[in-house]
Design a protein around this motif. Structure first.
Motif, mmCIF file in Angstrom:
data_model
loop_
_atom_site.group_PDB
_atom_site.id
_atom_site.type_symbol
_atom_site.label_atom_id
_atom_site.label_comp_id
_atom_site.label_asym_id
_atom_site.label_seq_id
_atom_site.Cartn_x
_atom_site.Cartn_y
_atom_site.Cartn_z
ATOM 1 N N GLU A 41 0.829 -1.202 0.000
ATOM 2 C CA GLU A 41 0.000 0.000 0.000
ATOM 3 C C GLU A 41 0.866 1.256 0.000
ATOM 4 O OE1 GLU A 41 -3.688 2.018 2.492
ATOM 5 O OE2 GLU A 41 -2.395 0.538 3.452
ATOM 6 N N GLU A 42 0.754 2.035 -1.057
ATOM 7 C CA GLU A 42 1.448 3.311 -1.110
ATOM 8 C C GLU A 42 0.563 4.372 -0.477
ATOM 9 O OE1 GLU A 42 3.576 6.366 -4.291
ATOM 10 O OE2 GLU A 42 2.309 4.713 -5.003
ATOM 11 N N VAL A 43 1.009 4.930 0.636
ATOM 12 C CA VAL A 43 0.235 5.950 1.344
ATOM 13 C C VAL A 43 0.456 7.283 0.637
ATOM 14 C CG1 VAL A 43 -0.171 7.115 3.545
ATOM 15 C CG2 VAL A 43 0.460 4.689 3.501
ATOM 16 N N THR A 44 -0.562 7.748 -0.062
ATOM 17 C CA THR A 44 -0.448 9.006 -0.803
ATOM 18 C C THR A 44 -0.699 10.181 0.120
ATOM 19 O OG1 THR A 44 -2.775 8.847 -1.453
ATOM 20 C CG2 THR A 44 -1.134 7.929 -2.962
ATOM 21 N N PHE A 76 9.290 -5.751 3.916
ATOM 22 C CA PHE A 76 8.379 -4.673 3.572
ATOM 23 C C PHE A 76 7.043 -4.921 4.272
ATOM 24 C CE2 PHE A 76 7.994 -7.978 0.387
ATOM 25 C CZ PHE A 76 6.636 -8.129 0.205
ATOM 26 N N VAL A 77 6.184 -3.912 4.269
ATOM 27 C CA VAL A 77 4.860 -3.995 4.904
ATOM 28 C C VAL A 77 3.813 -3.884 3.807
ATOM 29 C CG1 VAL A 77 3.311 -3.010 6.624
ATOM 30 C CG2 VAL A 77 5.789 -2.910 6.980
ATOM 31 N N ASP A 78 2.825 -4.815 3.785
ATOM 32 C CA ASP A 78 1.794 -4.763 2.748
ATOM 33 C C ASP A 78 0.528 -4.098 3.269
ATOM 34 O OD1 ASP A 78 0.496 -6.609 4.308
ATOM 35 O OD2 ASP A 78 0.616 -8.260 2.858
ATOM 36 N N CYS A 79 -0.500 -4.038 2.414
ATOM 37 C CA CYS A 79 -1.722 -3.317 2.761
ATOM 38 C C CYS A 79 -2.520 -4.000 3.856
ATOM 39 C CB CYS A 79 -2.585 -3.143 1.516
ATOM 40 S SG CYS A 79 -3.132 -4.698 0.778
ATOM 41 N N LYS A 80 -2.210 -5.261 4.188
ATOM 42 C CA LYS A 80 -2.877 -5.957 5.277
ATOM 43 C C LYS A 80 -2.195 -5.729 6.618
ATOM 44 C CE LYS A 80 -4.605 -9.728 2.338
ATOM 45 N NZ LYS A 80 -4.636 -11.192 2.132
ATOM 46 N N GLY A 81 -1.166 -4.897 6.632
ATOM 47 C CA GLY A 81 -0.442 -4.648 7.868
ATOM 48 C C GLY A 81 0.552 -5.736 8.206
ATOM 49 N N ARG A 82 0.895 -6.597 7.255
ATOM 50 C CA ARG A 82 1.836 -7.686 7.509
ATOM 51 C C ARG A 82 3.264 -7.236 7.209
ATOM 52 N NH1 ARG A 82 -0.103 -12.541 3.852
ATOM 53 N NH2 ARG A 82 0.041 -10.843 2.328
ATOM 54 N N VAL A 83 4.171 -7.539 8.110
ATOM 55 C CA VAL A 83 5.590 -7.354 7.844
ATOM 56 C C VAL A 83 6.086 -8.641 7.208
ATOM 57 C CG1 VAL A 83 7.851 -6.878 8.816
ATOM 58 C CG2 VAL A 83 5.825 -5.811 9.815
ATOM 59 N N THR A 577 7.558 -3.145 -6.345
ATOM 60 C CA THR A 577 6.384 -2.410 -6.812
ATOM 61 C C THR A 577 5.202 -2.842 -5.955
ATOM 62 O OG1 THR A 577 5.656 -4.041 -8.452
ATOM 63 C CG2 THR A 577 7.341 -2.455 -9.143
ATOM 64 N N SER A 578 4.043 -2.315 -6.239
ATOM 65 C CA SER A 578 2.868 -2.681 -5.431
ATOM 66 C C SER A 578 2.465 -4.136 -5.629
ATOM 67 C CB SER A 578 1.695 -1.770 -5.776
ATOM 68 O OG SER A 578 1.362 -1.889 -7.152
ATOM 69 N N ALA A 579 2.885 -4.769 -6.760
ATOM 70 C CA ALA A 579 2.448 -6.131 -7.061
ATOM 71 C C ALA A 579 3.579 -7.139 -7.167
ATOM 72 C CB ALA A 579 1.650 -6.137 -8.371
ATOM 73 N N ASN A 580 4.835 -6.681 -7.283
ATOM 74 C CA ASN A 580 5.953 -7.599 -7.507
ATOM 75 C C ASN A 580 7.175 -7.193 -6.705
ATOM 76 O OD1 ASN A 580 4.348 -7.311 -10.221
ATOM 77 N ND2 ASN A 580 5.240 -9.370 -10.284
#
Length: 589
Positions: A41-44, A76-83, A577-580
Motif C-alpha cells: 500500500e502506497e500511502v499518498t 516490507f509492509v503490505d496493505c494488510k499490515g503484515r511485515v 512495486t505494489s504487485a511484484n
C-alpha cells in the motif's frame, strides 16, 4: 561544549583523475520476480500534507528495507499490515515472502497517516512504526532463514503525531539493554507564520529495561529529546553507543525539548533586554590584502592597555579584557607568523591587530573559523580588482559580446547537473549529554546523493557529490579528530545521477563494487567499478592502452507500476512495486 568547523578530508588514493567514462555493456542481468499475494500500500499525501517537506519525507519514501545483518534479506509492509520477509539463497527458487509480524487491527486510519516504516536495530531487534503514531520495539531473535518464527513485541506505545523511523541502535548502558530510536515528523508550527506553517522535528527516544533484569522484563522510555528544523534531513543517525547524533540537512537543527520540557535558553542579566543575535553590531571589523590582515576589535569604554589580554599562536588568537569574556577567540582560518604580528590600542576605543599571513595570496573567507560576529570590509582597490576579474563572467545582458574569446556566461546554457544546492547545507555532530554541537561540516556544493549501510555495527555511510564524482563517507564518532572517513569513490556518478531526470532511488553495494540508480518506472542503471579490460584496448584520441574499463548496464523491470522500494546487496538488486518484488543478479560470488 564549543563546536568546531571541520573539513572533509578526501583520500587522494581513492580518486582516479584519468577516469574517462562508463562503457555500455550488453551483458544480460538475470532478473527474477515474486508475485505478491497482497499489494504494497502506497500511502499518498492528503490535502493537509501539501508542503515540500511532506513530499521529501513521505512521498519519496523507500518501502523496501534491507536487513544489513543477514545477506540478501529484505522486508516490507503490505496493505494488510503484515511485515513480510524474503531471504534469497537460490535465485531460481525464490519462494514467497514470509509473514513475521502483523500490525494490530486497531491501526487508526487517520487523515494525516503516513507510510509504515521499519528499522533493523540489531541482529535480534527491530523498530516498527504503523504510520499512525504507534511505535513497536520487536524482539526478532535471529533472522535470515525460513525456519524463524514470528517477532515478539516487547514495547509498544502511542507517541502522538504520525512519524517514520529513521534509524535505531541497541547497546548496553550501565548494565541495561538500551535501544535508541530516531523518529521524523512534519508538524504544524504556529510560529511559522511567514512560511508553510509546518516545521520538521526529530525525536530521539531512549528505551531500556532495568539493569540486570535481562530481556524478558518490561521496557520503558527513559529519555526523550526533541530537535526542530525547517527542512527534512538528508541523513540522521544515532551513534552506535547512543552517545551522539549526526544530522545532514539544508537548514540547521537544534535541540528544543528534553523529556517534554523546553530547554532553558541563556537569560540576560537583571535589567538587560533580551539579546537579538541577528541585530547585534559587529564585535570586530577586518580587512585583508594578499599578505596581511588588519582587524579592529571594539573595546568597552575606558579600557586601558594594562587591561588588555592578547594571546596569539600560528593558528589561534585570543583577544579580551581582564575580568570579562573573550571578545575574539578561536582558530584562525589559516596560519600566520606570530613574530611579525602586532597590536595597538586606538584612543582607548578599539584594538587594532595586524597579522602577517604565512602564505601569501589566498583570500580568507573568514578571520576566525565559525565566528560570525565580525564584518569583513573590502577596500576600494580590492572591489575594483574583483569587478575586473569577473567582467567576462557577468553582464546586464544575457550572453553579451558572444564573439569574444571569453563571452559572458549564459545561465540558460547550464544543464541541471551543473546546479548546486545552497551554501547552507551542513553535517553536524551533536553530543548526546550536553545536546550541543561538537563539530560542523559546511557541505556547500557537496550535494547529498544517498545513504547506505556498509557495516551494521557502524553508522550508515552517506554519499556526497564532490565535483563530478560521488564520494562515500563513513562516520567515525570514536575519532573526534577524523570523524568522517572517505572509504570509496564512484567515478563521475555525481554528474551521471544529476542527468537522470526520472531517477527516484540511488544506492550502492555494501562492498562498494557497484552503484545503481532506479527510475520511477521500469529501468535500473548499474555502474560498476573499473575492472581489467578484456583483451587489448586503446584510447583513440590519446593513443594509449586502456588497462581498466568501467561498465554501465541497464536492466528492465517487467512491470508498468511505480517502483516503491530499491535496495542493493553485494550480489543482488531488489526492486519493489505494489504487485511484484524483483531480484536482479548483479554479481556472482
Amino acid at each position: 561544549m564549543a563546536s568546531s568547523n571541520y573539513t572533509l578530508k578526501v583520500n587522494r588514493d581513492l580518486l582516479d583523475p584519468n577516469f574517462e567514462s562508463y562503457r555500455l555493456s550488453l551483458d544480460p542481468i538475470p532478473t527474477y520476480d515474486v508475485v505478491l499475494d497482497a499489494a504494497v500500500e502506497e500511502v499518498t499525501l492528503k490535502d493537509c500534507q501539501y508542503t515540500l517537506e511532506h513530499v521529501r519525507a513521505f512521498a519519496m519514501y523507500n518501502y523496501l528495507h534491507l536487513d544489513p545483518w543477514y545477506d540478501d534479506s529484505v522486508l516490507f509492509v503490505d496493505c494488510k499490515g503484515r511485515v513480510l520477509s524474503l531471504t534469497v539463497t537460490l535465485d531460481t527458487v525464490l519462494g514467497k515472502p514470509r509473514e513475521v509480524f502483523r500490525l494490530g487491527t486497531e491501526v487508526e486510519r487517520r487523515e494525516d497517516r503516513v507510510c509504515p516504516s521499519l528499522s533493523l536495530t540489531s541482529a535480534t531487534w527491530a523498530a516498527l512504526s504503523d504510520g499512525a503514531g504507534r511505535l513497536y520495539l520487536l524482539r526478532t531473535s535471529k533472522r535470515g532463514d525460513s525456519t524463524h518464527g514470528k517477532w515478539e513485541p516487547l514495547f509498544t506505545e502511542d507517541l502522538g503525531e504520525p512519524f517514520i523511523v529513521l534509524h535505531s541502535v541497541a547497546h548496553l548502558q550501565a548494565g541495561a539493554h538500551t535501544l535508541e530510536v530516531l523518529l521524523l515528523r512534519v508538524v504544524k508550527d504556529p510560529q511559522e507564520t511567514a512560511g508553510s506553517g509546518y516545521s520538521v522535528t526529530l525525536e530521539w527516544i531512549t528505551v531500556a529495561n532495568a539493569p540486570g533484569q535481562g530481556l524478558e522484563k518490561n521496557y520503558e522510555v527513559k529519555k526523550r529529546r526533541l530537535l526542530r528544523g525547517k527542512s527534512v534531513p538528508h541523513y540522521a543517525a544515532v551513534t552506535p553507543e547512543g552517545d551522539g547524533l549526526m544530522v545532514a540537512s539544508e537548514k540547521p537543527f537544534a535541540f528544543t525539548h528534553l523529556d517534554g520540557q523546553p530547554l532553558k535558553q541563556p537569560q540576560p542579566a537583571a535589567g538587560e533586554p533580551p539579546v537579538d543575535l541577528d541585530k547585534l553590531d559587529p564585535v570586530y571589523f577586518w580587512q585583508q590584502t594578499s599578505d596581511d590582515i588588519t582587524a579592529n576589535v571594539r573595546l568597552p569604554e575606558g579600557v586601558t592597555k594594562d587591561a588588555i589580554r592578547f594571546r596569539l599562536t600560528a593558528d589561534t588568537i585570543s583577544v579580551g579584557v581582564r575580568g570579562s569574556a573573550s571578545l575574539l577567540e578561536g582558530q584562525l582560518y589559516a596560519s600566520v607568523d606570530p613574530e611579525a604580528c602586532t597590536w595597538i590600542l586606538r584612543e582607548n576605543k578599539s584594538l587594532e591587530v595586524s597579522l602577517q599571513k604565512r602564505t601569501e595570496g589566498p583570500v580568507w573567507p573568514e578571520l576566525v573559523m565559525g565566528d560570525r560576529r565580525g564584518e569583513h570590509v573590502m577596500s576600494d582597490e580590492q572591489a575594483a580588482l574583483v569587478r575586473e576579474r569577473l567582467t567576462h563572467l557577468t553582464s546586464e545582458d544575457t550572453h553579451a559580446n558572444p564573439d569574444l574569446d571569453k563571452p559572458a556566461c549564459n545561465s540558460q546554457e547550464l544543464e541541471d547537473c551543473d546546479g548546486y544546492p545552497e551554501d547552507t547545507s551542513s553535517l553536524v555532530h551533536f553530543d548526546g549529554e550536553s545536546l550541543e554541537t561538537t563539530q560542523v561540516v559546511n557541505l556547500g556544493s557537496h550535494q547529498y546523493l544517498f545513504t547506505v549501510t556498509a557495516d551494521p555495527t557502524l553508522m550508515p555511510c552517506l554519499c556526497l557529490r564532490h565535483d563530478v564524482d560521488a564520494l562515500l563517507w563513513q562516520p567515525r564518532p570514536d575519532r573526534p579528530a577524523d570523524m568522517w572517513e572517505h572509504v570509496a569513490t564512484f567515478n563521475a556518478l555525481g554528474y551521471v545521477q544529476a542527468s537522470k531526470r526520472d531517477k527516484k532511488f540511488s544506492t550502492c553495494a555494501p562492498d562498494f563494487s557497484y552503484a545503481s540508480l532506479c527510475e520511477c518506472l521500469r529501468r535500473a542503471f548499474i555502474y560498476r567499478q573499473p575492472s581489467p579490460a578484456d583483451g587489448v584496448l586503446f584510447n583513440r584520441k590519446q593513443g594509449r592502452r586502456v588497462g581498466q574499463v568501467a561498465k554501465q548496464q541497464v536492466a528492465g523491470l517487467a512491470s508498468d507500476k511505480v517502483v516503491l522500494g530499491f535496495r542493493a546487496t553485494d550480489e543482488r538488486l531488489f526492486a519493489l512495486t505494489s504487485a511484484n518484488l524483483f531480484v536482479l543478479k548483479v554479481n556472482n560470488k
